[in-house]
Scaffold this active site. Structure first.
Site, PDB file in Angstrom:
ATOM      1  N   GLU A 111     -91.766  -1.921 107.457  1.00  0.00           N
ATOM      2  CA  GLU A 111     -92.937  -2.605 107.994  1.00  0.00           C
ATOM      3  C   GLU A 111     -92.562  -3.281 109.307  1.00  0.00           C
ATOM      4  OE1 GLU A 111     -95.650  -3.486 104.035  1.00  0.00           O
ATOM      5  OE2 GLU A 111     -94.613  -5.163 104.980  1.00  0.00           O
ATOM      6  N   HIS A 225    -104.137 -10.795 110.554  1.00  0.00           N
ATOM      7  CA  HIS A 225    -103.640  -9.442 110.313  1.00  0.00           C
ATOM      8  C   HIS A 225    -104.300  -8.506 111.314  1.00  0.00           C
ATOM      9  CE1 HIS A 225    -102.394  -5.732 108.418  1.00  0.00           C
ATOM     10  NE2 HIS A 225    -101.592  -6.441 107.658  1.00  0.00           N
ATOM     11  N   ARG A 271     -96.682  -9.106 113.930  1.00  0.00           N
ATOM     12  CA  ARG A 271     -98.124  -9.118 113.682  1.00  0.00           C
ATOM     13  C   ARG A 271     -98.915  -9.856 114.746  1.00  0.00           C
ATOM     14  NH1 ARG A 271     -98.712 -10.153 107.129  1.00  0.00           N
ATOM     15  NH2 ARG A 271     -98.246  -8.006 106.508  1.00  0.00           N
ATOM     16  N   HIS A 332    -105.590 -13.942 107.878  1.00  0.00           N
ATOM     17  CA  HIS A 332    -104.903 -13.362 106.724  1.00  0.00           C
ATOM     18  C   HIS A 332    -104.038 -14.357 105.956  1.00  0.00           C
ATOM     19  CE1 HIS A 332    -103.001 -10.340 104.273  1.00  0.00           C
ATOM     20  NE2 HIS A 332    -101.813 -10.509 104.822  1.00  0.00           N
ATOM     21  N   ARG A 367     -95.262 -15.270 110.062  1.00  0.00           N
ATOM     22  CA  ARG A 367     -94.619 -14.732 108.864  1.00  0.00           C
ATOM     23  C   ARG A 367     -94.201 -13.279 109.048  1.00  0.00           C
ATOM     24  NH1 ARG A 367     -96.456 -11.808 104.522  1.00  0.00           N
ATOM     25  NH2 ARG A 367     -98.673 -12.050 105.024  1.00  0.00           N
TER      26      ARG A 367
END
Length: 530
Positions: A111, A225, A271, A332, A367
């Protein structure tokens, strides 16, 4: 009054795992706002990050987490997170969580911002599989009483300690008393017009803690997100980060890949970078979305890894095997929260916090993907161990007579509904992906007006009013923190201060209504007994 040895508020992964890890001889109340399986954890798709492969290491996971956190992670907290991860994964497997496997080994994927494949998954519904296994175990244990449709109203305070919580369970209001109360209430995605969070994510834990004067930290840092489904009439369903990890490509409406213009890692940039890039593409073209193309992944991999995404997209008229999917950013995850030490203690003795509602220091300003479920597991375990070793008496204090509330006006339902409809759009405009001082000030003025209008109303009589009260408090704290931080870092981007400022490599903290800076350091909270 009801008395328990421990009360856990919230039934996502953090709350369920905490209840399971507490001593089996204790009587535990697990309070859930709706039913036992509805939480943001249930919606988590990507997976859980952990070092399980020989080409990976704690050092690499640690460094990736620090890099994503943009200078505000607490290194000691991150070390705890990554080094305790493998044991928590082994416990989940023993509980019956069925992670995907490849040739007999745990399957791992990549990811964004991870330097190695380390994301364990159960197809594209890891949260659902995790919650399923934890719920089954909770229901099998006789010492955990699950209280569904239970609204936590306010913390019970006595003698400088948290003694429990005022609860409305199916219309019956009672004090639930305990020497140990754990906030596991999740985030506050519903303060925004666009969010991947379920309707129950109304900032209840943050608001209760704020009213009790508990220390809160880094509330300006919200993760948007990058890729939520953007189809009229559809929920902002998450198109997992793992789609890009497996080779999915972002393109604008002209069919051009664009992420290479914004970051050398392209689709696998952090992100916050991807979300702002998509937002910039939308702003410059006037479009309401961009597209993510799953076809480069290949049909077989889509069917194996992303069956739920394919199913939901098909439900709303998009065939991922033949066309790209409309996506746009959505709120998110809240990186900030109730300040805790490494054992989940808050500044209020007797009160612990875990999961998204907590600020442990592991996420910093942004995060790292799939560290959130891991944080739930690691710090739930540490709370249980801290409680065991603290000498806290299992029995609640004797009956405490709280003074009756002052007489208040009946609820103005028209006002409540108007605030509920208008507030998410106000926050999205003034404190969304791009922020600036004038907008933040205008937003704060309106929020403070609504807060004043609600101040004389009995907000504890029914759910909609209670949630609006909590949302207004959470939104005000968010905007105040965002206005204070005059730089851009991680999930917080100020167009009037577009660069990071070394002088701002500090936390923002709110305690008893005061907002101030604090240096980087893991919170040191002295254990108490009693």
């Amino acid at each position: 009054m009801k008395a328990y040895d421990a009360i856990v508020i919230g039934s996502g992964a953090a709350g369920l795992y905490t209840a399971l890890k507490l001593p089996r001889e204790w009587r535990i109340a697990l309070l859930t706002k709706e039913n036992l399986t509805l939480s943001s954890s249930q919606w988590a798709q990507g997976g859980i990050a952990a070092v399980v492969e020989p080409d990976d290491s704690f050092r690499l996971h640690y460094e990736d987490t620090l890099a994503a956190g943009a200078g505000l992670c607490e290194p000691e907290a991150v070390r705890v997170l990554v080094e305790e991860a493998p044991e928590r994964i082994r416990e989940l497997i023993a509980l019956g969580v069925e992670f995907d496997r490849y040739q007999g080994r745990l399957a791992v994927t990549l990811e964004a911002a991870h330097s190695r494949r380390r994301i364990l998954h159960a197809a594209d519904a890891t949260g659902r599989e995790l919650v399923r296994a934890l719920v089954e175990e909770v229901r099998d244990l006789g010492n955990i009483r699950v209280v569904e449709e239970a609204l936590a109203i306010d913390l019970a305070l006595d003698g400088g300690r948290c003694r429990g919580v005022l609860v409305d369970a199916l219309g019956v209001r009672e004090w639930y008393m305990s020497p140990v109360t754990v906030l596991a209430t999740g985030g506050a995605g519903q303060v925004f017009a666009y969010t991947t969070n379920p309707a129950v994510a109304t900032g209840d834990g943050i608001a209760m803690a704020a009213r009790a004067g508990v220390a809160l930290r880094d509330l300006e840092f919200v993760q948007f997100h990058p890729t939520a489904l953007a189809i009229d009439g559809a929920p902002r369903f998450l198109i997992s980060e793992a789609v890009r990890g497996e080779g999915g490509q972002l393109v604008n409406l002209a069919g051009e890949r664009f992420m290479g213009r914004y970051h050398p890692q392209g689709e696998l940039a952090p992100r916050d970078v991807v979300a702002r890039a998509i937002f910039d593409q939308m702003q410059s073209s006037g479009a309401t979305h961009v597209l993510i193309d799953l076809r480069p992944i290949g049909e077989a991999t889509i069917e194996q890894r992303f069956p739920n995404i394919a199913h939901v997209c098909r439900k709303f008229g998009v065939d991922v095997f033949s066309e790209a999917v409309p996506v746009a950013p959505a709120a998110h995850y809240w990186m900030g929260g109730v300040l805790t030490d490494l054992d989940g203690r808050t500044s209020l003795p007797g009160l612990f916090a875990v999961g998204e509602v907590a600020s442990t220091g592991v996420h910093g300003a942004n995060r790292l993907a799939s560290n959130s479920l891991l944080e739930c597991l690691v710090f739930a375990h540490r709370i249980a161990e801290a409680v065991r070793s603290s000498g806290i008496s299992r029995t609640a204090a004797g009956i405490i007579h709280f003074p009756p509330a002052a007489a208040q006006s009946p609820v103005n339902f028209e006002l409540v509904q108007r605030i509920r409809n208008e507030m998410p759009w106000l926050v999205w405009r003034t404190c969304g992906i791009i922020r600036e001082a004038d907008g933040l000030r205008r937003g704060l003025e309106q929020l403070q007006m609504w807060k004043q209008q609600l101040s004389g109303v009995d907000a504890t009589t029914e759910r909609a009013t209670l949630e609006v009260r909590n949302l207004v408090i959470a939104a005000e704290l968010l905007l105040k923190s965002a206005l204070l931080r005059t730089e851009s870092r991680g999930g917080h981007y100020r167009s009037d201060h577009p660069a990071p400022d070394p002088a701002w490599q500090v936390h923002t903290e709110i305690a008893e209504g005061r907002l101030f800076q604090t240096p980087l350091a893991v919170a040191k909270i002295r254990p108490t007994s009693g």
